[in-house]
Scaffold this active site. Structure first.
Site, short mmCIF file in Angstrom:
data_model
loop_
_atom_site.label_atom_id
_atom_site.label_comp_id
_atom_site.label_asym_id
_atom_site.label_seq_id
_atom_site.Cartn_x
_atom_site.Cartn_y
_atom_site.Cartn_z
N HIS A 129 5.79 -5.02 -27.59
CA HIS A 129 7.18 -4.54 -27.49
C HIS A 129 8.20 -5.67 -27.29
CE1 HIS A 129 6.73 -4.43 -23.10
NE2 HIS A 129 6.03 -3.34 -23.09
N HIS A 155 -1.97 3.67 -14.79
CA HIS A 155 -0.69 3.38 -15.46
C HIS A 155 -0.69 4.10 -16.80
CE1 HIS A 155 2.74 1.40 -17.03
NE2 HIS A 155 2.19 0.28 -17.46
N GLU A 163 1.25 3.70 -19.50
CA GLU A 163 1.69 3.06 -20.75
C GLU A 163 0.52 3.08 -21.75
OE1 GLU A 163 3.83 -0.68 -20.31
OE2 GLU A 163 4.63 -0.48 -22.35
N ASP A 178 -0.95 1.21 -23.82
CA ASP A 178 -2.01 0.20 -23.94
C ASP A 178 -3.17 0.51 -22.98
OD1 ASP A 178 0.07 -0.42 -22.12
OD2 ASP A 178 -0.49 -2.52 -22.02
N HIS A 203 5.19 -1.66 -13.25
CA HIS A 203 6.56 -1.74 -13.72
C HIS A 203 7.07 -0.43 -14.31
CE1 HIS A 203 5.82 -2.24 -18.24
NE2 HIS A 203 4.63 -2.08 -17.71
N ASP A 227 -1.06 -3.52 -14.40
CA ASP A 227 -0.39 -4.67 -15.03
C ASP A 227 -0.16 -5.84 -14.05
OD1 ASP A 227 -0.20 -3.57 -17.56
OD2 ASP A 227 1.82 -2.80 -17.26
N TYR A 284 4.12 -13.48 -18.35
CA TYR A 284 3.96 -12.04 -18.13
C TYR A 284 4.94 -11.57 -17.05
CZ TYR A 284 1.75 -7.53 -18.01
OH TYR A 284 1.54 -6.17 -18.12
N HIS A 319 -4.77 -6.62 -17.83
CA HIS A 319 -4.67 -7.59 -18.94
C HIS A 319 -5.16 -8.95 -18.45
CE1 HIS A 319 -2.15 -4.98 -21.41
NE2 HIS A 319 -1.34 -4.81 -20.40
FE1 FEO Z 1 2.73 -1.55 -18.70
FE2 FEO Z 1 -0.07 -3.04 -19.85
O1 FEO Z 1 1.20 -1.68 -19.76
#
Ligand code: FEO
Length: 404
Positions: free
Chosen positions: A29, A83, A85, A87, A149, A168, A196, A229
């Site tokens: 993104h 989370h 999101e 991903d 986040h 994250d 990051y 990640h």
């Molecule tokens: Fe906020 Fe790795 O997604």
């Protein structure tokens, strides 16, 4: 299941990494992921076998293959979504269908956000901040980390293994076969973790000391931090280092450093930027010049993280800011950098709107100007370049004075 291809990696006595490595992603993104990334998921081999997070949808087979290399996926009893999101949740519903778990847990906001993504009929139970759930022979504790986040973000902690699943938080975009931070070059870890933080967490930096306090208050003493990640932190030195780095970055205390970002049409603003840099350098600050023909917005933001000044040079094109500068400033505005001085300069042909537009954006971002803006018509004269030098020197001096 591809279990003969993909293997789980042991993280601690009862926890395995079962995520996916995305070597080719370059855009997350708007963030340039030059080194790819990983979508980490973890399997806890408790009495009630528990999967922590899933992966981005196209990587479902890799996730399922790694799970199948140690257990039959049908044996998974619990799934936890830290989370929502995509991903980390992109294949959640597919995995739920395949596994048919007894329970799926998320934070209260997680339940709502997953419903927005996948529809209202998902059987997902909300857990409360501080709630403990028994996995049979071990417990797992949940801690909300709202707006770190996303509103749904939460950590999960396994006290028995002193293992914190931090979604994250403390992560980075870095594809590698090495699963642990102590197996990777420190300079790469430092850059990618800072990148990051700058691109994902900077707007919420003020919340980070509160989360650190909350972790201490809850009695969490992680010996392993497993983010969603990048590599896993498992040595006391690495954990101390990443926690200290977060404390420094969240304070946004500037160093003796200035970032100059610019673009150019016929090299006039380029020439001005070099004079600005000479002025900055003469004041003793470290200078990072970033021409936008070749510098990505997310790398600019990374350099801004510990800088005391941001100097922006833009030509005026069709009564406007140059598009590459509009891009960077729009992105940066959303990330809300603090404790940084601004300055503007640029060449124009007949009207010269770019410089006042930069000043206005700085004002909207509550960034104070560190010196008088410089505009020049068409091609800078010697006098214009001296003004650029003076601008750099004035801003640099203010940065140095602020550090005393
Ligand atoms: Fe906020 Fe790795 O997604």
């Amino acid at each position: 299941m591809k279990k003969e291809v993909f293997k789980a990696v042991k993280v601690s006595e009862n926890v395995y990494w079962v995520g996916a490595i995305d070597w080719s992603v370059r855009d997350f993104h708007g963030y340039l992921t030059s080194r790819g990334t990983t979508y980490n998921a973890y399997l806890v081999l408790a009495d009630k076998i528990t999967l922590i997070d899933t992966v981005k949808a196209p990587f479902k087979d890799e996730l399922m293959g790694r799970i199948a290399s140690i257990v039959d996926p049908k044996d998974i009893d619990i799934i936890i979504s830290n989370h929502s999101e995509m991903d980390h949740s992109g294949c959640l519903t597919d995995v739920m269908e395949m596994v048919e778990p007894e329970k799926v847990y998320a934070s209260g906001m997680g339940v709502k956000n997953l419903a927005h993504h996948f529809g209202p009929d998902l059987a997902i139970e909300a857990v409360k901040d501080g709630q403990t759930v028994s996995l049979g022979n071990m417990d797992i504790v949940f801690m909300e980390t709202r707006m770190l986040h996303w509103p749904d973000s939460m950590f999960s902690y396994l006290p028995g293994e002193k293992l914190l699943f931090s979604q994250d938080g403390f992560g980075m975009h870095l594809a590698s076969y090495e699963r642990f931070a102590d197996e990777i070059d420190d300079s790469i870890l430092d850059y990618e973790a800072a990148k990051y933080f700058a691109n994902i967490l900077m707007p919420y930096a003020a919340l980070i000391p509160k989360v650190a306090e909350k972790i201490a208050k809850a009695g969490f003493e992680p010996a392993v931090i497993a983010p969603d990640h990048g590599p896993i932190w498992r040595t006391s030195e690495d954990i101390e280092h990443i926690l200290n780095s977060y404390a420094i970055w969240s304070a946004q205390k500037p160093e003796a450093k200035a970032v100059v970002v610019y673009d150019t049409m016929w090299n006039a603003t380029d020439e001005m930027s070099r004079a600005v840099c000479e002025g900055l350098e003469s004041s003793g600050v470290h200078v990072k010049l970033m021409p936008l023909k070749g510098s990505h917005r997310s790398d600019v933001v990374t350099e801004v993280l510990d800088a005391g000044a941001l100097l922006v040079g833009s030509p005026t094109i069709n009564n406007n800011l140059f598009p590459t500068l509009a891009d960077v400033l729009s992105y940066l505005k959303g990330l809300k950098p603090k404790n940084i001085l601004g300055a503007a300069f640029g060449s124009y042909g007949w009207s010269g709107e770019a410089v006042p537009q930069i000043e206005k954006i700085f004002e909207e971002m509550k960034i104070e100007l560190g010196g008088e803006s410089v505009k020049c018509q068409y091609v800078p004269t010697e006098e214009d370049l001296v003004k650029c030098h003076e601008l750099g020197a004035a801003v640099g001096k203010k940065v140095m004075d602020s550090l005393e």
